[in-house]
Enzyme design. Structure first.
Site, mmCIF file in Angstrom:
data_model
loop_
_atom_site.group_PDB
_atom_site.id
_atom_site.type_symbol
_atom_site.label_atom_id
_atom_site.label_comp_id
_atom_site.label_asym_id
_atom_site.label_seq_id
_atom_site.Cartn_x
_atom_site.Cartn_y
_atom_site.Cartn_z
ATOM 1 N N LYS A 237 75.463 19.026 17.036
ATOM 2 C CA LYS A 237 74.634 20.189 17.383
ATOM 3 C C LYS A 237 73.650 20.573 16.269
ATOM 4 C CE LYS A 237 77.639 22.589 20.669
ATOM 5 N NZ LYS A 237 78.216 23.902 20.970
ATOM 6 N N ASP B 231 74.786 28.765 24.424
ATOM 7 C CA ASP B 231 76.143 29.287 24.202
ATOM 8 C C ASP B 231 76.194 30.816 24.214
ATOM 9 O OD1 ASP B 231 77.486 26.862 24.094
ATOM 10 O OD2 ASP B 231 77.198 26.631 21.937
#
Ligand code: ATR
Length: 281
Positions: free
Chosen positions: A68, A104
């Site tokens: 990520k 997220d």
């Protein structure tokens, strides 16, 4: 005729990712011709994988552990959430150029909207953990108007660094302060790996928690973590992490396949059944 769009989830390892189950469920439910594939790429090969996306014909995909931060560093067209969080979990193309986002924080907020709709009325939160997931949670909390976030972490310096990114409303603390801070919180969030399968539980005394406190675990494997069980026993609203996983998938699916899918009880049951097969629900 245009080829059916193909999307990926890339990670290392990738075998345990439940993203293929989620996206294939939606492809089937919406009768969309398209595919979603898990791709295992080791860190040494990740840059080359990103560079090959367009030529390989991908519409885009999801990025997971451990890539990520590397995706954030490699892709400079980023949405605001990715910039604030410093990590990327969703990639798509605009005008032929790869774009990077982080869904997220959106997923965290949408899960609470489903299971604890009053959460946005809260002013003070206690967030446990200062890793990548914690950044997304704090971004969501600040966006929802929380004025005071206590950030407790085993490594105090890491909580201090993260608090400094967000400004004066985030207050670093050590785990020893948890039981003192818990009674002040409208919302208590575990973002650590404590309580995950194979990990020790998070120990937190909820006896003096507010009667209307909401306790959230972003862990979803297992679905019922010790801290959520303790919250339920205490009569508090307890929210598991599965809804965050389901909701964070929505924006990517819409970008690659053109329709906004729904997170509903049937999708949740589909993933819970998979967790149950693995002894996790
Ligand atoms: P993620 O991106 O999923 O948030 P991470 O960046 O590795 O993962 O962060 C893991 C978090 O869990 C950290 O807050 C970590 O605490 P440290 O910063 O002190 O490492 C926390 N954590 C993991 N194992 C822990 C344990 N056994 N006890 C307490 N905290 C733990």
């Amino acid at each position: 005729m245009a080829e059916a769009p193909r999307a990926f989830v890339v990670g290392h390892p990738i075998g345990h990712s439940r993203s293929p189950l989620i996206h294939r469920y939606w492809l089937r439910a919406l009768a969309i011709a398209g595919s979603y594939e898990a791709v295992d790429v080791a860190p040494a090969g990740f840059r080359a994988f990103l560079d090959s996306l367009a030529n390989a014909g991908w519409a885009g995909g999801n990025v997971t552990i451990p890539h990520k931060e590397a995706a954030f560093a490699a892709l400079d067209r980023r949405d605001e959430a990715a910039r604030v969080i410093g990590a990327v979990n969703t990639v798509w193309f605009e005008d032929g150029a790869p774009c990077a986002g982080n869904t997220d924080a959106y997923g965290f907020a949408a899960n609470l909207d489903d299971f604890a709709p009053d959460w946005r009325a809260g002013a003070r939160a206690l967030v446990i953990g200062a890793g990548g997931a914690s950044r997304a949670v704090i971004h969501a909390l600040v966006g929802a108007g929380f004025r005071h976030v206590d950030l407790a972490n085993r490594t105090l310096a890491r909580a201090g660094d993260l608090a400094a990114r967000f400004g004066a409303s985030v207050h670093p603390a050590s785990l020893e302060a948890l039981d003192r801070l818990a009674p002040h919180a409208d919302l208590i969030v575990n973002t650590t790996s404590l309580g995950m399968k194979g990990q020790p539980p998070l120990t937190l005394d909820l006896a003096r928690a507010r009667d209307d406190a909401i306790v959230v675990d972003i862990v979803y494997a297992p679905l019922h973590t010790p801290i959520l069980e303790a919250a339920r026993e205490r009569g508090l609203t307890a929210v598991d992490g599965l809804g965050m996983l389901l909701h964070q998938a929505v924006p990517g699916f819409q970008r690659w396949f053109g329709e906004r899918p729904k997170v509903d009880a049937a999708l949740r049951a589909h993933i819970v059944a998979d967790l149950a097969r693995a002894g996790l629900a």
